[in-house]
Scaffold this active site. Structure first.
Site, PDB file in Angstrom:
ATOM      1  N   CYS A   1       0.790  -1.236   0.000  1.00  0.00           N
ATOM      2  CA  CYS A   1       0.000   0.000   0.000  1.00  0.00           C
ATOM      3  C   CYS A   1       0.825   1.290   0.000  1.00  0.00           C
ATOM      4  O   CYS A   1       0.538   2.185  -0.814  1.00  0.00           O
ATOM      5  CB  CYS A   1      -0.975   0.034   1.164  1.00  0.00           C
ATOM      6  SG  CYS A   1      -1.438  -1.558   1.829  1.00  0.00           S
TER       7      CYS A   1
ATOM      8  N   ARG B   1       5.765 -11.595   5.703  1.00  0.00           N
ATOM      9  CA  ARG B   1       5.152 -11.374   7.014  1.00  0.00           C
ATOM     10  C   ARG B   1       5.560 -12.495   7.948  1.00  0.00           C
ATOM     11  O   ARG B   1       5.600 -13.663   7.551  1.00  0.00           O
ATOM     12  CB  ARG B   1       3.630 -11.361   6.894  1.00  0.00           C
ATOM     13  CG  ARG B   1       3.114 -10.219   6.032  1.00  0.00           C
ATOM     14  CD  ARG B   1       1.613 -10.242   5.953  1.00  0.00           C
ATOM     15  NE  ARG B   1       1.165  -9.254   4.980  1.00  0.00           N
ATOM     16  CZ  ARG B   1      -0.094  -9.146   4.555  1.00  0.00           C
ATOM     17  NH1 ARG B   1      -1.019  -9.960   5.037  1.00  0.00           N
ATOM     18  NH2 ARG B   1      -0.421  -8.222   3.681  1.00  0.00           N
TER      19      ARG B   1
ATOM     20  N   GLN C   1       0.826 -11.271  -3.214  1.00  0.00           N
ATOM     21  CA  GLN C   1      -0.575 -10.851  -3.186  1.00  0.00           C
ATOM     22  C   GLN C   1      -0.975 -10.376  -4.563  1.00  0.00           C
ATOM     23  O   GLN C   1      -0.200  -9.699  -5.231  1.00  0.00           O
ATOM     24  CB  GLN C   1      -0.716  -9.639  -2.269  1.00  0.00           C
ATOM     25  CG  GLN C   1      -0.939  -9.946  -0.825  1.00  0.00           C
ATOM     26  CD  GLN C   1      -1.243  -8.653  -0.088  1.00  0.00           C
ATOM     27  OE1 GLN C   1      -0.569  -7.643  -0.273  1.00  0.00           O
ATOM     28  NE2 GLN C   1      -2.253  -8.690   0.742  1.00  0.00           N
TER      29      GLN C   1
ATOM     30  N   ASP D   1      -2.658  -7.801  -5.510  1.00  0.00           N
ATOM     31  CA  ASP D   1      -3.095  -6.610  -4.799  1.00  0.00           C
ATOM     32  C   ASP D   1      -3.588  -5.544  -5.770  1.00  0.00           C
ATOM     33  O   ASP D   1      -3.195  -5.529  -6.924  1.00  0.00           O
ATOM     34  CB  ASP D   1      -1.862  -6.057  -4.055  1.00  0.00           C
ATOM     35  CG  ASP D   1      -2.238  -5.271  -2.828  1.00  0.00           C
ATOM     36  OD1 ASP D   1      -3.432  -5.150  -2.542  1.00  0.00           O
ATOM     37  OD2 ASP D   1      -1.310  -4.774  -2.158  1.00  0.00           O
TER      38      ASP D   1
ATOM     39  N   HIS E   1      -5.072  -1.173  -5.458  1.00  0.00           N
ATOM     40  CA  HIS E   1      -5.620  -0.054  -4.699  1.00  0.00           C
ATOM     41  C   HIS E   1      -6.417   0.818  -5.640  1.00  0.00           C
ATOM     42  O   HIS E   1      -5.977   1.088  -6.760  1.00  0.00           O
ATOM     43  CB  HIS E   1      -4.504   0.734  -4.021  1.00  0.00           C
ATOM     44  CG  HIS E   1      -3.809  -0.085  -2.982  1.00  0.00           C
ATOM     45  ND1 HIS E   1      -2.645  -0.762  -3.238  1.00  0.00           N
ATOM     46  CD2 HIS E   1      -4.158  -0.399  -1.716  1.00  0.00           C
ATOM     47  CE1 HIS E   1      -2.299  -1.445  -2.166  1.00  0.00           C
ATOM     48  NE2 HIS E   1      -3.194  -1.248  -1.226  1.00  0.00           N
TER      49      HIS E   1
ATOM     50  N   LYS F   1     -15.246  -3.812   5.434  1.00  0.00           N
ATOM     51  CA  LYS F   1     -14.740  -4.674   4.356  1.00  0.00           C
ATOM     52  C   LYS F   1     -15.697  -5.799   4.031  1.00  0.00           C
ATOM     53  O   LYS F   1     -16.602  -6.123   4.802  1.00  0.00           O
ATOM     54  CB  LYS F   1     -13.390  -5.274   4.750  1.00  0.00           C
ATOM     55  CG  LYS F   1     -13.496  -6.266   5.892  1.00  0.00           C
ATOM     56  CD  LYS F   1     -12.220  -7.072   6.028  1.00  0.00           C
ATOM     57  CE  LYS F   1     -12.293  -7.927   7.300  1.00  0.00           C
ATOM     58  NZ  LYS F   1     -11.183  -8.827   7.461  1.00  0.00           N
TER      59      LYS F   1
ATOM     60  N   HIS G   1      -8.455  -1.098  -0.648  1.00  0.00           N
ATOM     61  CA  HIS G   1      -7.487  -2.159  -0.935  1.00  0.00           C
ATOM     62  C   HIS G   1      -8.307  -3.382  -1.342  1.00  0.00           C
ATOM     63  O   HIS G   1      -9.347  -3.633  -0.739  1.00  0.00           O
ATOM     64  CB  HIS G   1      -6.708  -2.621   0.301  1.00  0.00           C
ATOM     65  CG  HIS G   1      -6.168  -1.575   1.195  1.00  0.00           C
ATOM     66  ND1 HIS G   1      -4.827  -1.332   1.301  1.00  0.00           N
ATOM     67  CD2 HIS G   1      -6.772  -0.732   2.072  1.00  0.00           C
ATOM     68  CE1 HIS G   1      -4.625  -0.384   2.203  1.00  0.00           C
ATOM     69  NE2 HIS G   1      -5.798  -0.005   2.679  1.00  0.00           N
TER      70      HIS G   1
END
Ligand SMILES: [Zn+2]
Ligand SMILES: [Zn+2]
Length: 579
Positions: free
Chosen positions: A273, A302, A320, A322, A324, A408, A454
């Site tokens: 992000c 992580r 990911q 991912d 945005h 979410k 996200h």
């Protein structure tokens, strides 16, 4: 009607009682009912063996047939401490000590066995069906899940009210074992992990790598079609950036320690992000620039406890899928609709036709604990609900479950064995745009804060691959199969023809191999079937002469001879990408 959780928890007590009869030196930790059964953790010096489980089961049946009353007692804290202390049950003593003062301590007793327990329980051991429980396995566990504490042995078991229900469950467990992605990953040579690399770090072998590439290519194509831009960002960034983003305050435990570059601390990214946010901020933005949809297959790292690591599902490094989205208030509805549409399309494309949705909302009584403007929260939540309702999605609302930075939607995939897998998430963020002071110039000439969302639609390449392997039991749909057809010459004379067939398949865009080994044809067919190759094409003298192949499909069996051209037309149509 007795509640299954209560029933199973009583079976767990019977198991603990049986185990302490056979192993009086065992110390008891905890033993709850869980989703599909129950477990109990024991501290015991000797490693439990499969035959011990059989002996414990036999002892459990004795306890059931003795039909002992199960009696609840409320006891004082001191009394409980003294009692478990005398019995040497140090884990129970620790649990009592940790109870909030003033809270009632309760125990449950059946025969000679007493356990610290909040209950509830059945009223007699005889209510348990002696034919409908089974002890399944022993695993290591840490006391309180803490690897610095004692190592315990956990016995897993399951119990049902009737024998047929148990039988169905055990058959399902066997099927799950056959589909285990760790086992298939090895058998099909898709991926591995290595102690020399480190736990939770995945090596993608050529065949797994090919499947991943096909997923990623499909993912990119679909994103570009839907107006996303593809971006890339580095794996590390200065500690200061993670300070500004807030990760060092609320996400530090999941991040690895810093590395020093020219006297400055850098951290490996746990999320993508902040990079996308900095790209947003790299120039001034006008209302005309929005929406921005920036997607990245971003590899993040992580920390996960070593005990929590599991195949491809819980790893320490993963990619990911991912993205945005930055948009204006008037674009919110269309943007979220687009994301949900994409998520559902992606799942269906990979053969997941069933899913469950959960909408996590704020707790309206406690708006002070959330970041950002309450009016924006209300608007975001209203839009999410409106879209789900309009689409007629079946979803569960979870008030108070939203993260502090935004509501979410979580979508869980349901696989062929009815198991749920974490899939797409669509997460509002009212925190990062504030922290990084993101703005755009509106048509009123004033600076406004954009909405930021996200989202991932597969989750991560690793976890998605794990779920895909298990859902399809390793038999990927044709468009994803690493080898789509295997050509098997019957004897040496047919190798040239087999190569010719493979060449034509390749020219038509199909992935094919020839198995030219000097082995019996039956053996080569079995081998190709174990590799879950969708099409097996047998090429002997007859086929070479007629320009045909004898087609076998991995699940439909023998389809008989086909002209090569007919096969090519049918197979290329079947191998077409979804959508
Ligand atoms: Zn209990
Ligand atoms: Zn993000």
């Amino acid at each position: 009607m007795v509640e299954l959780r209560t029933y199973r928890h009583s079976v767990a007590h019977v198991m603990a009682q049986a185990a302490t009869r056979l192993f009086p030196e065992a110390r008891l930790a905890i033993g709850p009912a869980i989703a599909e059964g129950f477990y109990y953790d024991f501290d015991l010096a000797r490693a439990l063996l499969p035959e011990d489980l059989a002996a414990i089961e036999t002892e459990m049946r004795k306890i059931v047939s003795a039909d002992l009353p199960i009696v609840r007692h409320e006891v004082g804290r001191e009394e409980a401490l003294a009692r478990f202390g005398e019995a040497g049950e140090k884990y129970k003593v620790e649990l009592v000590r940790d109870l909030p003062p003033g809270e009632a301590v309760s125990t449950y007793t059946q025969g000679e066995f007493t356990d610290l327990c909040a209950g509830p329980h059945l009223s007699r051991t005889g209510e348990i069906n002696p034919e409908a429980f089974k002890l399944l396995s022993v695993a290591g566990a840490y006391w309180r899940g803490d690897e610095k504490r004692e190592t315990l042995q956990r016995i897993y078991g399951t119990a049902f009210l009737t024998r047929p229900e148990l039988d169905v469950h055990l058959e399902r467990l066997e099927e799950a074992k056959r589909r285990d992605h760790r086992r298939l990953g090895k058998d099909l040579d898709l991926f591995s992990t290595s102690d020399e690399v480190g736990a939770g770090l995945v090596l993608w072998h050529p065949k797994g790598g090919l499947v991943r590439m096909l997923i990623e290519d499909f993912w990119r194509r679909e994103h570009l079609r839907r107006g996303y831009d593809i971006v890339f960002s580095p794996h590390i960034a200065k500690a200061d950036l993670w300070q500004t983003s807030g990760h060092l305050q609320w996400y530090k435990d999941s991040m690895y320690s810093a590395m020093d570059i020219d006297g400055i601390d850098y951290l490996v990214k746990p999320m993508n992000c902040p990079f996308h946010i900095l790209m947003y901020r790299s120039t001034s933005r006008s209302y005309r620039d929005l929406p921005l949809r920036w997607a990245e297959l971003g590899t993040v790292y992580r920390y996960e406890r070593s005990g929590a690591l599991h195949g491809l599902l819980r790893v320490r490094g993963f990619t990911q899928d991912d993205a945005h989205i930055f948009c204006r208030p008037d674009q919110l509805e269309a943007e979220l609709e687009g994301v949900i549409d994409l998520a559902v399309f992606m799942l269906k494309s990979f053969g997941f036709d069933r899913y469950e949705m959960e909408l996590s909302l704020s707790d309206p009584e406690r708006m002070e604990k959330y970041a950002g403007d309450p009016a924006r929260w209300r608007e975001a939540e209203r839009v999410l609900e409106a879209i789900l309702d309009r689409r007629g999605e079946d979803y569960v609302k979870a008030p108070g479950e939203a993260a502090f930075y935004g509501p979410k939607i979580d979508i869980k995939l349901i696989d062929a064995l009815d198991r749920g897998w974490q899939g797409p998430t669509i997460q509002f963020d009212f925190n990062l745009p504030e922290r990084f002071d993101l703005t755009y110039k509106g048509d009123d000439g004033l600076e406004h804060r954009p909405y930021m969302v996200h989202r991932t639609v597969l989750g991560s390449m690793e976890r998605f691959m794990g779920s895909l392997i298990e859902h399809h039991a390793g038999a990927f749909p044709l468009w994803l199969a690493p080898v789509q057809a295997k050509v098997l010459p019957i004897n040496e004379r047919n190798v040239a023809y087999a190569e010719e067939v493979r060449g034509k398949l390749g020219a038509a865009g199909l992935r094919a191999e020839v198995d030219a080994r000097n082995e019996k044809i039956g053996y080569k067919i079995r081998q190709a079937q174990l590799e879950k190759v969708p099409y097996i094409l047998v090429a002997g003298d007859r086929e070479a002469e007629a320009g045909t192949v004898a087609v076998r499909h991995r699940s439909q069996g023998d389809l008989g001879p086909r002209s090569l051209d007919d096969f090519l037309v049918a197979a290329t149509a079947e191998a077409t990408l979804p959508g």
